[in-house]
Scaffold this motif. Structure first.
Motif, mmCIF file in Angstrom:
data_model
loop_
_atom_site.group_PDB
_atom_site.id
_atom_site.type_symbol
_atom_site.label_atom_id
_atom_site.label_comp_id
_atom_site.label_asym_id
_atom_site.label_seq_id
_atom_site.Cartn_x
_atom_site.Cartn_y
_atom_site.Cartn_z
ATOM 1 N N THR B 16 104.073 44.901 17.232
ATOM 2 C CA THR B 16 102.560 44.832 16.817
ATOM 3 C C THR B 16 102.103 43.653 17.717
ATOM 4 O O THR B 16 100.734 43.603 17.764
ATOM 5 C CB THR B 16 102.566 44.353 15.383
ATOM 6 O OG1 THR B 16 103.217 43.262 15.149
ATOM 7 C CG2 THR B 16 102.544 45.549 14.278
ATOM 8 N N ALA B 70 96.941 45.906 13.674
ATOM 9 C CA ALA B 70 97.373 46.700 14.780
ATOM 10 C C ALA B 70 96.882 48.161 14.328
ATOM 11 O O ALA B 70 96.319 48.653 15.489
ATOM 12 C CB ALA B 70 98.893 46.730 14.525
ATOM 13 N N PHE B 91 104.081 48.920 9.390
ATOM 14 C CA PHE B 91 103.186 49.539 10.169
ATOM 15 C C PHE B 91 102.819 50.863 9.445
ATOM 16 O O PHE B 91 101.723 51.495 9.193
ATOM 17 C CB PHE B 91 103.697 49.715 11.544
ATOM 18 C CG PHE B 91 102.626 50.591 12.304
ATOM 19 C CD1 PHE B 91 101.779 49.621 13.210
ATOM 20 C CD2 PHE B 91 102.534 51.941 12.646
ATOM 21 C CE1 PHE B 91 100.796 50.134 13.865
ATOM 22 C CE2 PHE B 91 101.678 52.536 13.365
ATOM 23 C CZ PHE B 91 100.704 51.771 14.050
#
Lengths: 419, 163
Positions: B16, B70, B91
């Motif tokens: 990230t 991100a 993520f």
């Protein structure tokens, strides 16, 4: 069939008798945490959802620690969002500059997290609290917003990996080295989606500081959580500190693990992670000559009082090498104060190190010690990705505080044995 | 939904910090963040990419920090979806929660090269490499997660079920 400590905590918080790896559950939370980078997005989503009040003003914790004391106007605006929200919602645990510390050092120290808890934080290193025997994991801002509304998080029950360290640790080898050793062996996705359980004689002999440091980096192997069964050391740490009654869980003898890895702790050396991954590790004896421009001792990984004592003991009466910047960042105000009391501040200042108020600062390349292109730092922090401490053309090496102290004195990566 | 775009393919462990460096995190404004998408792994990504293009990663895409910035940057930049052999767990959650389509599909990743034209059909559950003609089946989400999608996302789900 038996359950692991992680499965037991998740079952208890999901209101179930048992859970198994792969189960998708809603878990009730004891604490939900955000910081000055992640909370502004969560607060905005909270407001957009139409929710008026947080689920529990004593359980939503906001810690502005990353870009504080604010480094510029934009970061000041981010912190202000937290401050205004905390005031409006009457949050019990908002920490202003002056009392703030690095979140994952601060919450255990204040007893806000305890054994048996289920905790989420919008910060990847939230896995730190596994050292207390809590289930604790990092999430993003939307998960935090959902938790602020409902007090719950959805989770997939992870498979578990067990790491057993038998034998006695050598001098200068700490929890940081054990976790770097594991990450070096299994890689940065070696524990992806999984729970990492640390046990064995050497783990039971680790101080709480060292355990926190170890669980802190479970995420660097991709782990969902890192966890250590509570014992006498845990109970002593929590006594007089914990704001809730701790619940002590342990893994059943017939609990199921996808892997069990055994280490002889007596054979391990201090470890150094080379750029640009925490898995790129070498034992200190195999490092060779690596010149260093900056040393950072601090962060949620290694900014605790034990870390400061180790570094000060090695640096006492010596001078930092010419042209090397050495930054000492105690992780909380209590640690800062203890350093004054014990004379550690004087040791660091006398040897030419700069001591800062608590902040995440350089660890994430935020402020307070950014690297120029071509420069190298050795840090007691947790990540050494490209650009992590400033220029994408700089390099970061990770190690324990004893190696960092020796490195500051020699101006190259050095073993504490050399001092 | 059907997405068609040119592929930008990267290595294992895209983190990230590479997707959106922390030096830009003093804001959470998607437009500001998007300007720096992928900057520390591919400096010219934003100059080269067109809206609809697709990012393909190998193993462990999005590892590192929990910053939702991100997937926010990637989505705001106009990337239509990310395909990888595996995603780092935070993520993955973040992308799912904020609505960036991500597909875990090792076979597709091996069958796609940088510059290929790829079509993703989320309803049919298919990734088609238009450059090579190969197609890859996509496994549907578990029912539990489909319910979150049906509700319009995690926040809408909890807001509704919390009343």
């Amino acid at each position: 069939m038996g359950m692991t400590i992680t499965e037991k905590i998740l079952a208890a918080h999901a209101g179930k008798k048992e859970v198994r790896p792969g189960d998708l559950i809603w878990a009730k939370l004891d604490i939900a945490l955000g910081n000055d980078i992640t909370a502004p997005i969560a607060i905005s989503e909270f407001r957009n959802s139409g929710a008026g009040k947080v689920w529990d003003k004593n359980k939503v914790v906001l810690v502005p620690d990353h870009f504080t004391p604010n480094k510029d106007i934009m970061s000041a605006e981010q912190s202000k969002i937290l401050r205004d929200f905390s005031r409006e919602q009457k949050l019990k645990f908002y920490f202003e500059v002056g009392e703030v510390g690095v979140e994952h050092a601060l919450l255990p120290e204040k007893g806000i997290v305890t054994s048996g808890d289920a905790v989420i934080g919008a910060d990847s290193h939230t896995c730190t609290y596994g050292a207390l025997g809590a289930f604790s994991t990092g999430v993003g801002s939307t998960d935090l917003a959902a938790a602020m509304i409902s007090g719950k998080v959805w989770l997939k029950v992870p498979e578990a990996m067990k790491f057993v360290f038998e034998g006695k640790l050598s001098k200068w080898v700490s929890g940081k080295d054990l976790i770097l050793k594991i990450i070096g062996d299994i890689g940065v996705d070696g524990a992806l989606y999984r729970s990492m359980e640390f046990t064995g004689e050497a783990i039971r002999s680790l101080s709480m500081e060292s355990r926190l440091s170890m669980c802190n980096m479970a995420i660097e192997a991709g782990g969902k959580n890192g966890i250590i069964e509570p014992d006498e050391i845990t109970k002593r740490y929590l006594k007089g500190r914990s704001i809730r009654k701790p619940v002590f869980y342990s893994s059943d003898k017939d609990a199921k693990y996808v892997s069990v890895t055994e280490y002889d702790a007596s054979k391990l050396e201090p470890m150094v992670a080379f750029p640009h991954l925490p898995s790129n590790t070498r034992p200190i004896s195999k490092v060779g000559k690596v010149r260093i421009d900056q040393v950072v001792i601090g962060s949620c990984t290694n900014g605790r009082i034990e870390d400061m004592r180790i570094a000060a003991k090695l640096m006492k009466g010596k001078k930092v090498a010419p042209y090397v910047r050495t930054l000492i960042i105690p992780a909380t105000q209590a640690i800062f104060k203890q350093m004054i009391k014990e004379g550690l501040m004087e040791v660091f200042v006398d040897c030419g190190a700069a001591v800062s108020t608590p902040t995440c600062g350089p660890c994430l390349g935020g402020h307070m010690g950014i690297l120029a292109a071509g420069e190298r730092a050795l840090a007691t922090t947790n990540r050494n990705f490209v650009g992590r401490m400033g220029s994408p053309k700089a390099e970061v090496y990770l190690a324990n505080p004893a190696v960092a102290a020796a490195t500051a004195i020699f101006g190259r990566i050095a073993s504490p044995e050399e001092l | 939904m059907i997405f068609t775009g040119k592929v930008f393919k990267y290595r294992d462990d895209v983190n990230t910090d590479e997707i959106i460096p922390a030096r830009y995190l003093n804001t959470s404004d998607p437009k500001e963040l998007a300007k720096h998408t992928m900057e520390d792994i591919d400096k010219d990504f934003m100059k080269k990419m067109k809206p609809g293009d697709i990012i393909v990663g190998e193993k462990n895409f999005g590892c590192g920090s929990s910053r939702e910035h991100a997937p926010i940057a990637i989505k705001e930049a106009g990337v239509s979806c990310v395909i990888a052999k595996s995603f780092a767990r935070i993520f993955y959650r973040n992308s799912f929660n904020m609505g960036l389509p991500i597909l875990e599909n090792p076979k597709a990743v091996d069958g796609i090269s940088s510059g290929d034209l790829v079509e993703v059909d989320t309803v049919k559950g298919e990734i088609r490499n238009k450059t090579t003609g190969k197609t890859f089946a996509v496994a549907p989400y578990p029912v539990f997660m489909q319910e979150l999608i049906k509700a319009g996302g995690l926040i809408k789900y909890v807001a509704k079920n919390n009343r």
